[in-house]
Design an enzyme around this catalytic site. Structure first.
Site, PDB file in Angstrom:
ATOM      1  N   GLU A 137       0.837  -1.202   0.000  1.00  0.00           N
ATOM      2  CA  GLU A 137       0.000   0.000   0.000  1.00  0.00           C
ATOM      3  C   GLU A 137       0.871   1.251   0.000  1.00  0.00           C
ATOM      4  OE1 GLU A 137      -4.044  -1.340   2.257  1.00  0.00           O
ATOM      5  OE2 GLU A 137      -2.342  -0.943   3.546  1.00  0.00           O
ATOM      6  N   CYS A 148       6.906  -4.719  15.855  1.00  0.00           N
ATOM      7  CA  CYS A 148       6.472  -3.751  16.885  1.00  0.00           C
ATOM      8  C   CYS A 148       5.051  -4.129  17.316  1.00  0.00           C
ATOM      9  CB  CYS A 148       6.502  -2.326  16.334  1.00  0.00           C
ATOM     10  SG  CYS A 148       8.142  -1.809  15.816  1.00  0.00           S
ATOM     11  N   CYS A 178      -0.636   6.288   9.859  1.00  0.00           N
ATOM     12  CA  CYS A 178       0.573   5.582  10.277  1.00  0.00           C
ATOM     13  C   CYS A 178       0.239   4.290  10.990  1.00  0.00           C
ATOM     14  CB  CYS A 178       1.341   6.405  11.293  1.00  0.00           C
ATOM     15  SG  CYS A 178       2.275   7.710  10.589  1.00  0.00           S
ATOM     16  N   CYS A 215       3.366   8.720   1.148  1.00  0.00           N
ATOM     17  CA  CYS A 215       3.926   7.785   2.108  1.00  0.00           C
ATOM     18  C   CYS A 215       4.038   6.443   1.397  1.00  0.00           C
ATOM     19  CB  CYS A 215       2.980   7.702   3.297  1.00  0.00           C
ATOM     20  SG  CYS A 215       3.461   6.468   4.499  1.00  0.00           S
ATOM     21  N   CYS A 218       6.582  -6.595   7.165  1.00  0.00           N
ATOM     22  CA  CYS A 218       7.673  -6.052   7.973  1.00  0.00           C
ATOM     23  C   CYS A 218       8.142  -7.109   8.958  1.00  0.00           C
ATOM     24  CB  CYS A 218       7.203  -4.812   8.723  1.00  0.00           C
ATOM     25  SG  CYS A 218       8.533  -3.972   9.605  1.00  0.00           S
ATOM     26  N   CYS A 223       1.879  -2.163  15.902  1.00  0.00           N
ATOM     27  CA  CYS A 223       1.785  -1.808  14.477  1.00  0.00           C
ATOM     28  C   CYS A 223       1.070  -2.888  13.663  1.00  0.00           C
ATOM     29  CB  CYS A 223       3.195  -1.588  13.923  1.00  0.00           C
ATOM     30  SG  CYS A 223       3.195  -1.141  12.179  1.00  0.00           S
TER      31      CYS A 223
HETATM   32  N1  SAH Z   1       9.983   0.773   9.975  1.00  0.00           N
HETATM   33  C1  SAH Z   1      10.146   2.186   9.827  1.00  0.00           C
HETATM   34  C2  SAH Z   1       9.174   2.760   8.837  1.00  0.00           C
HETATM   35  C3  SAH Z   1       7.718   2.675   9.266  1.00  0.00           C
HETATM   36  S1  SAH Z   1       7.171   4.281   9.536  1.00  0.00           S
HETATM   37  C4  SAH Z   1      10.063   2.856  11.172  1.00  0.00           C
HETATM   38  O1  SAH Z   1       9.812   2.177  12.156  1.00  0.00           O
HETATM   39  O2  SAH Z   1      10.325   4.058  11.257  1.00  0.00           O
HETATM   40  C5  SAH Z   1       5.645   4.055  10.272  1.00  0.00           C
HETATM   41  C6  SAH Z   1       5.584   4.823  11.587  1.00  0.00           C
HETATM   42  O3  SAH Z   1       4.287   4.665  12.162  1.00  0.00           O
HETATM   43  C7  SAH Z   1       6.573   4.287  12.596  1.00  0.00           C
HETATM   44  O4  SAH Z   1       7.035   5.324  13.397  1.00  0.00           O
HETATM   45  C8  SAH Z   1       5.693   3.360  13.387  1.00  0.00           C
HETATM   46  O5  SAH Z   1       6.239   3.043  14.633  1.00  0.00           O
HETATM   47  C9  SAH Z   1       4.437   4.176  13.482  1.00  0.00           C
HETATM   48  N2  SAH Z   1       3.242   3.430  13.842  1.00  0.00           N
HETATM   49  C10 SAH Z   1       3.048   2.104  13.829  1.00  0.00           C
HETATM   50  N3  SAH Z   1       1.793   1.801  14.218  1.00  0.00           N
HETATM   51  C11 SAH Z   1       1.189   2.983  14.471  1.00  0.00           C
HETATM   52  C12 SAH Z   1      -0.126   3.337  14.880  1.00  0.00           C
HETATM   53  N4  SAH Z   1      -1.055   2.423  15.061  1.00  0.00           N
HETATM   54  N5  SAH Z   1      -0.418   4.641  15.041  1.00  0.00           N
HETATM   55  C13 SAH Z   1       0.511   5.592  14.803  1.00  0.00           C
HETATM   56  N6  SAH Z   1       1.757   5.313  14.382  1.00  0.00           N
HETATM   57  C14 SAH Z   1       2.095   4.028  14.236  1.00  0.00           C
END
Ligand code: SAH
Length: 364
Positions: free
Chosen positions: A96, A120, A337, A109, A116, A123
Site C-alpha cells: 500500500e 512492533c 501511520c 507515504c 515487515c 503496528c
Molecule cells: N519501519 C520504519 C518505517 C515505518 S514508519 C520505522 O519504524 O520508522 C511508520 C511509523 O508509524 C513508525 O514510526 C511506526 O512506529 C508508526 N506506527 C506504527 N503503528 C502505528 C499506529 N497504530 N499509530 C501511529 N503510528 C504508528
C-alpha cells in the site's frame, strides 16, 4: 496456463544502468538518457509517447521491456482527501501507499518492503510478517503511478509505509536517488525522509555516505526498558546505540536535524514524567520531535484522550527543540501511520473498489 511476464521493467534503472542495458541495441549513446527521462521525469505510460525516439526503436523496446509492473488493485479516498492505494506486484503480493494532499504541500507515504520483520507490538503492518523486499523499481513506481493518477506534483516523500527501509538499504537509496534526480522525478532530496526503527549500522552508513535525504527515527519510548517491551527489535539495537548514531549524524551534517517520531499511546508512554525523560534524552541533539497520537488498529493500544495529549505537549514546551503534534489523516480508510496492512480475505479485497479520481468519501 500461467503467463509469466519476462520483460524487464525500465522503472528503477538509473541512467547508467539504462545505458548498460541498452548498449547492445545499436543506438546512439544519448538514447539511454532520453529513455530514462521519459520513464522517470515525464512518467509516460507507454513507449508510444516517447516522441523523440525513432518509431522502429520504440517497437523494439516494446518487445524487450515494459514500463512498470504495478497493478492498481484498489483505491480508497478519505473524507479528508487522503488516498490509499493498494498495488499488486508481479508475484501477486500486495503493498500500500498513501497520498496526503495539504494546502501547502503534497506528501506521499510509500512502502519499502512487503510486510515487515520488526514485530512492533502496536503496528498493524507487523501482523503481516515479512514477505520480501521491494525492488528499486517497485519503490519508484509507487510515486510515478500516484503522480499519474492524481496529476499532482509531489513535494514531500516519506518512507513510512510498510516495511523497514534500512533493512532494504541499497534499493531504498537507489530509488531515492532516482526520486531526487532532476532528470528523474525531481523531488528535493531533503524532502525525502527515510524513517527507521533505528537500524544502527545503516544509520552509520547513511551518515558516512553523506546521503542528502532526511532521516527520521521511530523512538516511541525514552527508556530502553519500555522500548524493549513494545518494540522487540530494541534488544538488537539498544537506545543508547541509536542515540550515539544520531549524534554522529548531526555532527556530520552541520545543517541537518533528525526527526524523532513518538507515537502517543495511552497508559504506555504518555505521562508527564515520560515527557520530561524525552526532553532529557533529546536535548543534546539538533532535532525535532513529531508526536503522533496512536491510530486505532485493534491491537489493544489506544491514543490518549485529547486533554492528555495536550498535557504531554505542554510538558514539552520547555524542550529546546521543535515539537509538533501530528494531525491524523486518512483514519477513516485505515491509511494513517501503522494502519497499513494488506488483508487477504476476499471480503477485505472487495472493499478496495476502484473509484474515480475526483470522487471523495469512503468507498464501500
Ligand atoms: N519501519 C520504519 C518505517 C515505518 S514508519 C520505522 O519504524 O520508522 C511508520 C511509523 O508509524 C513508525 O514510526 C511506526 O512506529 C508508526 N506506527 C506504527 N503503528 C502505528 C499506529 N497504530 N499509530 C501511529 N503510528 C504508528
Amino acid at each position: 496456463m500461467l503467463f509469466l511476464n519476462k520483460k524487464q521493467s525500465l522503472i528503477g534503472l538509473t541512467s547508467s544502468q539504462m545505458a548498460k542495458r541498452l548498449a547492445s541495441f545499436n543506438q546512439p549513446e544519448y538514447r539511454a538518457e532520453q529513455i530514462y527521462k521519459w520513464v522517470h521525469h515525464h512518467q509516460v505510460p507507454s513507449f508510444e509517447e516517447m516522441s523523440n525516439i525513432p518509431k522502429s526503436f520504440r517497437r523494439e523496446l516494446e518487445q524487450h521491456f515494459i514500463i512498470g509492473t504495478l497493478e492498481m488493485a484498489g483505491r480508497k479516498v478519505s473524507i479528508d482527501g487522503t488516498i490509499k492505494y493498494l498495488w499488486q506486484l508481479p508475484d501477486a503480493k500486495r503493498i500500500e501507499s498513501v497520498f496526503i494532499p495539504e494546502s501547502t504541500r503534497t506528501t506521499l507515504c510509500i512502502s519499502s518492503q512487503v510486510g515487515c520483520a520488526l514485530g512492533c507490538h502496536f503496528c498493524a503492518t507487523a501482523r503481516m510478517g515479512f514477505l520480501r523486499n521491494l525492488t528499486a523499481g517497485e519503490i519508484v513506481e509507487q510515486v510515478i503511478r500516484i503522480r499519474r493518477d492524481t496529476g499532482r506534483q509531489i513535494t514531500n516523500m516519506v518512507f513510512m509505509g510498510m516495511g523497514e527501509p534500512f533493512l532494504n538499504y541499497n534499493r531504498v537509496i537507489r530509488a531515492s536517488k532516482i526520486l531526487a534526480d532532476p532528470q528523474g522525478l525531481a523531488i528535493s532530496a531533503k524532502k525525502i525522509t527515510i524513517s527507521t526503527v533505528g537500524v544502527v549500522p545503516r544509520i552509520l552508513q547513511f551518515t558516512e555516505e553523506k546521503q542528502p535525504f532526511s532521516l527520521a527515527i521511530s523512538l516511541h519510548a525514552a527508556s530502553q526498558t519500555l522500548r524493549r517491551q513494545i518494540m522487540p527489535i530494541a534488544k538488537k539495537f539498544p537506545l543508547d546505540e541509536i542515540m550515539e548514531s544520531a549524534h554522529n549524524y548531526t555532527q556530520a551534517h552541520q545543517r541537518k536535524r533528525i526527526t524523532f517520531e513518538y507515537v502517543l499511546m495511552a497508559g504506555v508512554n504518555d505521562s508527564p514524567n515520560q515527557a520530561r525523560a524525552l526532553i532529557k534524552l533529546l536535548s543534546p541533539l539538533r532535532c525535532k520531535l513529531n508526536l503522533i497520537p496512536y491510530n486505532n488498529t485493534g491491537l489493544g493500544f489506544t491514543k490518549p484522550q485529547e486533554s492528555r495529549q495536550q498535557q504531554f505537549l505542554s510538558e514539552m514546551q520547555s524542550a529546546p527543540f521543535a515539537v509538533t503534534l501530528r494531525k491524523n489523516r486518512g483514519n477513516d480508510i485505515e491509511a494513517a501511520c501503522g494502519q497499513l496492512m494488506v488483508k487477504s480475505s476476499e471480503n477485505e479485497k472487495a472493499r478496495y473498489l476502484k473509484s474515480s479520481p475526483l470522487k471523495k468519501g469512503v468507498e464501500t
